[in-house]
Design a protein around this motif. Sequence first.
Motif, PDB file in Angstrom:
ATOM      1  N   MET A  76       0.828  -1.174   0.000  1.00 41.23           N
ATOM      2  CA  MET A  76       0.000   0.000   0.000  1.00 41.23           C
ATOM      3  C   MET A  76       0.877   1.244   0.000  1.00 41.23           C
ATOM      4  SD  MET A  76      -3.330  -0.148   2.385  1.00 41.23           S
ATOM      5  CE  MET A  76      -3.502  -1.769   3.044  1.00 41.23           C
ATOM      6  N   THR A  77       0.371   2.269  -0.618  1.00 37.05           N
ATOM      7  CA  THR A  77       1.123   3.515  -0.643  1.00 37.05           C
ATOM      8  C   THR A  77       0.907   4.293   0.639  1.00 37.05           C
ATOM      9  OG1 THR A  77      -0.662   4.812  -1.622  1.00 37.05           O
ATOM     10  CG2 THR A  77       0.804   3.655  -3.150  1.00 37.05           C
ATOM     11  N   THR A  78       1.764   5.254   0.867  1.00 38.04           N
ATOM     12  CA  THR A  78       1.635   6.108   2.048  1.00 38.04           C
ATOM     13  C   THR A  78       0.307   6.843   2.040  1.00 38.04           C
ATOM     14  OG1 THR A  78       4.024   6.393   2.092  1.00 38.04           O
ATOM     15  CG2 THR A  78       2.715   8.002   3.306  1.00 38.04           C
ATOM     16  N   ARG A  79      -0.135   7.268   0.859  1.00 33.55           N
ATOM     17  CA  ARG A  79      -1.401   7.998   0.771  1.00 33.55           C
ATOM     18  C   ARG A  79      -2.573   7.134   1.257  1.00 33.55           C
ATOM     19  NH1 ARG A  79      -3.965  11.559  -4.098  1.00 33.55           N
ATOM     20  NH2 ARG A  79      -5.985  11.774  -3.128  1.00 33.55           N
ATOM     21  N   VAL A  80      -2.600   5.885   0.850  1.00 37.15           N
ATOM     22  CA  VAL A  80      -3.686   4.990   1.278  1.00 37.15           C
ATOM     23  C   VAL A  80      -3.628   4.772   2.784  1.00 37.15           C
ATOM     24  CG1 VAL A  80      -4.642   2.672   1.064  1.00 37.15           C
ATOM     25  CG2 VAL A  80      -3.853   3.872  -0.967  1.00 37.15           C
ATOM     26  N   LEU A  81      -2.433   4.609   3.322  1.00 45.74           N
ATOM     27  CA  LEU A  81      -2.306   4.430   4.765  1.00 45.74           C
ATOM     28  C   LEU A  81      -2.783   5.666   5.522  1.00 45.74           C
ATOM     29  CD1 LEU A  81       1.137   2.615   4.930  1.00 45.74           C
ATOM     30  CD2 LEU A  81      -1.116   1.621   5.295  1.00 45.74           C
ATOM     31  N   LEU A  82      -2.451   6.855   5.012  1.00 51.63           N
ATOM     32  CA  LEU A  82      -2.911   8.087   5.648  1.00 51.63           C
ATOM     33  C   LEU A  82      -4.423   8.237   5.535  1.00 51.63           C
ATOM     34  CD1 LEU A  82      -0.093  10.561   4.586  1.00 51.63           C
ATOM     35  CD2 LEU A  82      -0.530   9.645   6.869  1.00 51.63           C
ATOM     36  N   LEU A  83      -4.991   7.869   4.403  1.00 55.67           N
ATOM     37  CA  LEU A  83      -6.439   7.935   4.241  1.00 55.67           C
ATOM     38  C   LEU A  83      -7.131   6.959   5.190  1.00 55.67           C
ATOM     39  CD1 LEU A  83      -6.735   8.298   0.383  1.00 55.67           C
ATOM     40  CD2 LEU A  83      -7.480   9.960   2.087  1.00 55.67           C
ATOM     41  N   ASN A  84      -6.562   5.770   5.360  1.00 60.95           N
ATOM     42  CA  ASN A  84      -7.131   4.807   6.306  1.00 60.95           C
ATOM     43  C   ASN A  84      -7.104   5.365   7.732  1.00 60.95           C
ATOM     44  OD1 ASN A  84      -7.682   2.937   4.330  1.00 60.95           O
ATOM     45  ND2 ASN A  84      -5.815   1.770   4.660  1.00 60.95           N
ATOM     46  N   ALA A  85      -6.004   6.025   8.093  1.00 61.98           N
ATOM     47  CA  ALA A  85      -5.907   6.617   9.428  1.00 61.98           C
ATOM     48  C   ALA A  85      -6.912   7.760   9.587  1.00 61.98           C
ATOM     49  CB  ALA A  85      -4.487   7.125   9.665  1.00 61.98           C
ATOM     50  N   ALA A  86      -7.085   8.565   8.550  1.00 65.99           N
ATOM     51  CA  ALA A  86      -8.051   9.667   8.604  1.00 65.99           C
ATOM     52  C   ALA A  86      -9.474   9.137   8.736  1.00 65.99           C
ATOM     53  CB  ALA A  86      -7.919  10.538   7.364  1.00 65.99           C
ATOM     54  N   ILE A  87      -9.780   8.069   8.027  1.00 68.50           N
ATOM     55  CA  ILE A  87     -11.110   7.470   8.113  1.00 68.50           C
ATOM     56  C   ILE A  87     -11.376   6.968   9.529  1.00 68.50           C
ATOM     57  CG2 ILE A  87     -12.484   5.471   7.365  1.00 68.50           C
ATOM     58  CD1 ILE A  87     -11.265   5.979   4.538  1.00 68.50           C
ATOM     59  N   ALA A  88     -10.393   6.325  10.127  1.00 64.37           N
ATOM     60  CA  ALA A  88     -10.561   5.843  11.508  1.00 64.37           C
ATOM     61  C   ALA A  88     -10.739   7.019  12.468  1.00 64.37           C
ATOM     62  CB  ALA A  88      -9.350   5.009  11.915  1.00 64.37           C
ATOM     63  N   LEU A  89      -9.976   8.079  12.276  1.00 64.14           N
ATOM     64  CA  LEU A  89     -10.094   9.251  13.136  1.00 64.14           C
ATOM     65  C   LEU A  89     -11.478   9.880  13.037  1.00 64.14           C
ATOM     66  CD1 LEU A  89      -8.779  11.560  14.880  1.00 64.14           C
ATOM     67  CD2 LEU A  89      -8.429  12.705  12.695  1.00 64.14           C
ATOM     68  N   TRP A  90     -11.953  10.139  11.811  1.00 68.44           N
ATOM     69  CA  TRP A  90     -13.245  10.828  11.658  1.00 68.44           C
ATOM     70  C   TRP A  90     -14.422   9.930  12.020  1.00 68.44           C
ATOM     71  CZ3 TRP A  90     -12.862  15.515  12.417  1.00 68.44           C
ATOM     72  CH2 TRP A  90     -11.764  16.221  11.975  1.00 68.44           C
ATOM     73  N   ARG A  91     -14.240   8.625  11.912  1.00 66.49           N
ATOM     74  CA  ARG A  91     -15.287   7.708  12.368  1.00 66.49           C
ATOM     75  C   ARG A  91     -15.453   7.835  13.882  1.00 66.49           C
ATOM     76  NH1 ARG A  91     -13.512   2.324  10.905  1.00 66.49           N
ATOM     77  NH2 ARG A  91     -13.744   3.042   8.775  1.00 66.49           N
ATOM     78  N   ASN A  92     -14.346   8.039  14.603  1.00 70.33           N
ATOM     79  CA  ASN A  92     -14.405   8.210  16.055  1.00 70.33           C
ATOM     80  C   ASN A  92     -14.833   9.614  16.459  1.00 70.33           C
ATOM     81  OD1 ASN A  92     -13.573   5.589  16.565  1.00 70.33           O
ATOM     82  ND2 ASN A  92     -11.412   6.138  16.531  1.00 70.33           N
ATOM     83  N   MET A  93     -14.506  10.623  15.656  1.00 66.49           N
ATOM     84  CA  MET A  93     -14.810  12.009  16.003  1.00 66.49           C
ATOM     85  C   MET A  93     -16.284  12.360  15.761  1.00 66.49           C
ATOM     86  SD  MET A  93     -12.119  13.562  17.163  1.00 66.49           S
ATOM     87  CE  MET A  93     -12.291  15.293  16.845  1.00 66.49           C
ATOM     88  N   ALA A  94     -16.918  11.740  14.798  1.00 67.85           N
ATOM     89  CA  ALA A  94     -18.297  12.098  14.433  1.00 67.85           C
ATOM     90  C   ALA A  94     -19.261  12.005  15.623  1.00 67.85           C
ATOM     91  CB  ALA A  94     -18.772  11.250  13.263  1.00 67.85           C
ATOM     92  N   PRO A  95     -19.257  10.921  16.399  1.00 66.01           N
ATOM     93  CA  PRO A  95     -20.198  10.854  17.530  1.00 66.01           C
ATOM     94  C   PRO A  95     -19.859  11.846  18.650  1.00 66.01           C
ATOM     95  CG  PRO A  95     -19.343   8.665  17.027  1.00 66.01           C
ATOM     96  CD  PRO A  95     -18.566   9.656  16.219  1.00 66.01           C
TER      97      PRO A  95
END
Length: 52
Positions: A1-20
């Motif tokens: 996986m590229t660095t961009r995909v890894l960063l996007l995965n981390a961002a998705i996990a972060l915003w999934r937790n931040m939304a509630p």
Amino acid sequence: MTTRVLLLNAAIALWRNMAPAGGSRPPQWLSTHPDPASRLRDCRRARRPWFR
């Protein structure tokens, strides 16, 4: 996986937790920051080309 995909995965996990945790929010057009749900959707769209 590229660095961009890894960063996007981390961002998705972060915003999934931040939304509630956001509580009540003004409409996005009145806010100085994007809505967490919008950020999550944008991250998922940006990641999509790598997972087709």
